[in-house]
Design a protein around this motif. Sequence first.
Motif, PDB file in Angstrom:
ATOM      1  N   ASP A   1      35.216 -19.691 -11.526  1.00 27.30           N
ATOM      2  CA  ASP A   1      34.969 -18.247 -11.426  1.00 27.30           C
ATOM      3  C   ASP A   1      34.335 -17.715 -12.705  1.00 27.30           C
ATOM      4  O   ASP A   1      33.424 -16.903 -12.678  1.00 27.30           O
TER       5      ASP A   1
ATOM      6  N   ARG B   1      30.684 -18.676 -12.823  1.00 29.78           N
ATOM      7  CA  ARG B   1      29.833 -17.844 -11.970  1.00 29.78           C
ATOM      8  C   ARG B   1      29.692 -16.433 -12.537  1.00 29.78           C
ATOM      9  O   ARG B   1      28.719 -15.742 -12.270  1.00 29.78           O
ATOM     10  N   ALA B   2      30.688 -16.003 -13.325  1.00 30.18           N
ATOM     11  CA  ALA B   2      30.582 -14.676 -13.935  1.00 30.18           C
ATOM     12  C   ALA B   2      29.625 -14.712 -15.124  1.00 30.18           C
ATOM     13  O   ALA B   2      29.004 -13.721 -15.457  1.00 30.18           O
TER      14      ALA B   2
ATOM     15  N   GLU C   1      20.754  -3.804 -19.509  1.00 28.55           N
ATOM     16  CA  GLU C   1      20.519  -2.519 -20.179  1.00 28.55           C
ATOM     17  C   GLU C   1      19.063  -2.427 -20.646  1.00 28.55           C
ATOM     18  O   GLU C   1      18.394  -1.420 -20.433  1.00 28.55           O
TER      19      GLU C   1
ATOM     20  N   LYS D   1      24.001 -16.134 -14.629  1.00 24.98           N
ATOM     21  CA  LYS D   1      23.431 -15.244 -13.628  1.00 24.98           C
ATOM     22  C   LYS D   1      21.931 -15.324 -13.596  1.00 24.98           C
ATOM     23  O   LYS D   1      21.296 -15.734 -14.565  1.00 24.98           O
ATOM     24  N   ARG D   2      21.404 -14.919 -12.439  1.00 28.85           N
ATOM     25  CA  ARG D   2      19.956 -14.809 -12.328  1.00 28.85           C
ATOM     26  C   ARG D   2      19.644 -13.336 -12.119  1.00 28.85           C
ATOM     27  O   ARG D   2      20.182 -12.699 -11.216  1.00 28.85           O
TER      28      ARG D   2
ATOM     29  N   GLU E   1      22.380 -11.950  -9.378  1.00 32.88           N
ATOM     30  CA  GLU E   1      23.262 -12.806  -8.581  1.00 32.88           C
ATOM     31  C   GLU E   1      23.799 -13.915  -9.460  1.00 32.88           C
ATOM     32  O   GLU E   1      23.183 -14.308 -10.445  1.00 32.88           O
ATOM     33  N   ALA E   2      24.981 -14.392  -9.083  1.00 28.28           N
ATOM     34  CA  ALA E   2      25.584 -15.487  -9.825  1.00 28.28           C
ATOM     35  C   ALA E   2      24.895 -16.788  -9.434  1.00 28.28           C
ATOM     36  O   ALA E   2      24.422 -16.936  -8.313  1.00 28.28           O
ATOM     37  N   LEU E   3      24.837 -17.726 -10.354  1.00 21.62           N
ATOM     38  CA  LEU E   3      24.327 -19.048 -10.005  1.00 21.62           C
ATOM     39  C   LEU E   3      25.428 -19.821  -9.288  1.00 21.62           C
ATOM     40  O   LEU E   3      26.617 -19.572  -9.514  1.00 21.62           O
ATOM     41  N   THR E   4      25.035 -20.743  -8.435  1.00 20.77           N
ATOM     42  CA  THR E   4      26.036 -21.624  -7.829  1.00 20.77           C
ATOM     43  C   THR E   4      26.401 -22.684  -8.866  1.00 20.77           C
ATOM     44  O   THR E   4      25.683 -22.858  -9.857  1.00 20.77           O
TER      45      THR E   4
ATOM     46  N   GLU F   1      23.552 -24.931  -9.524  1.00 17.18           N
ATOM     47  CA  GLU F   1      22.512 -24.337 -10.376  1.00 17.18           C
ATOM     48  C   GLU F   1      22.967 -24.262 -11.831  1.00 17.18           C
ATOM     49  O   GLU F   1      22.171 -24.412 -12.756  1.00 17.18           O
TER      50      GLU F   1
END
Lengths: 139, 296
Positions: free
Chosen positions: B222, B225-226, B270, B229-230, B283-286, B289
């Motif tokens: 978790d 995935r946090a 920002e 990111k893409r 979106e989070a990467l898997t 990824e």
Amino acid sequence: MLIQLNFKSGKPVYLQVVDQVKAAAASGALRVGEPLPSIRPLAEELRINRNTVAKAYAELEGQGVIETVPGRGCFLKENNSPFRKDIRLKMVAEEIDAAIVQAHHLRVEDKEFLALVKERLEAFEATNKAHEAKAKEQL
Amino acid sequence: MNQDQSVIEVTHMVHKYGRTEAVNDLSLRVGRGKCYGFFGRNGAGKTTTIKCLLNLLRPAAGSVRVFGLDPARDEVGVKSRLAYVPDYVAFYPWMTVRNVLDYLASFRPRWNRRTESELLGQFRLDPTQKARALSRGQKTQLALTAAICAEPELLVLDEPTSGLDPIVRREFIQTVIGAYQEADPGNRTVFVSTHLISEFEGLIDEFTIIEGGRAALTLGADEARARYKRIRARFASEAPAVDFPQAKQVRREGRELELTVNGHSEEILERLRALAPEELTTEALTLEEIFVAALK
């Protein structure tokens, strides 16, 4: 109640389960006294670890959303939050703050934002009524 | 239980084949009840590490503890509490499926007959079939069934899905791990090595990516995935030529900008918002990824 996970949301998986159970309860898709899916079948269906479902259910129980009846499973509880009213309001305020920040960045004006809140409340109300009507039909 | 809740504890482990260092200063810790992923390319040192856990190889330096015990000194103590499924399994060819299971059960203090018949049914394995007639995938299914029936405290899987076709794969690993964790989940630890990560996306609690015999990244799933990111931004006109030193990767294509980030996503978002994009998504990467991004 159908739970759908999105690994790309970046939100912890167990929290996705928690939020969806709460949403199902708010919309009437899950009613008081109805059982939640048992842990192993749900884990297999969602292709996640059993521990993740167990963690989500423990969190829901901690928040007073569900209760575990030994040997029978987990059930949706009467909506009695264990938290004091002021704390509950503060928790909701935090969620609203996040939505306000998001609205600001997406250039949604205050008026539109308030209208949207009202619209969403009505939408939940409507699904709730639809679920109730269906339940009565079944009786 | 000493070492409190760790089932596996590897510290500064080194293993060499001649002069080649297969594992070089590897440390990792697997907590009780976790499903732990061990990801790496071919030749990264995954199998060597696993063999050191089982005393099939001796590390040249560092220490290995399984259930707080040294597998080299307390081999039976360790092995009686775990089950290991290697990437390539072999059985005596003349034995039937039934014979194989009975033979393996004879070494074990416990054997769950109910799980056995449940899994044989789910995998449609015929107990009267000879081992020599089983396909590679069926052999893997049989080995996993046997591993789980013994109800070990630790399940060590080395590339368990590599011989299976992609449709069977996901279903199958889910069934196996679901059956394994059914009873006493707090005491069921899984250590699985693989380079086919997407099948394990939802199962993994924590993972280590091994590269060149070293731990390249250890994180909770978790948390990973946090962090990874893409971010995609689309502008009204040509994407501005701004530098993003914190991003791992930046792709610019006409009006679009795509950034792969490891942390710092709020600051980067920002800065992007200040450039007034038409659209901005995150979106989070898997895990797969993330694996690729971490090794770049």
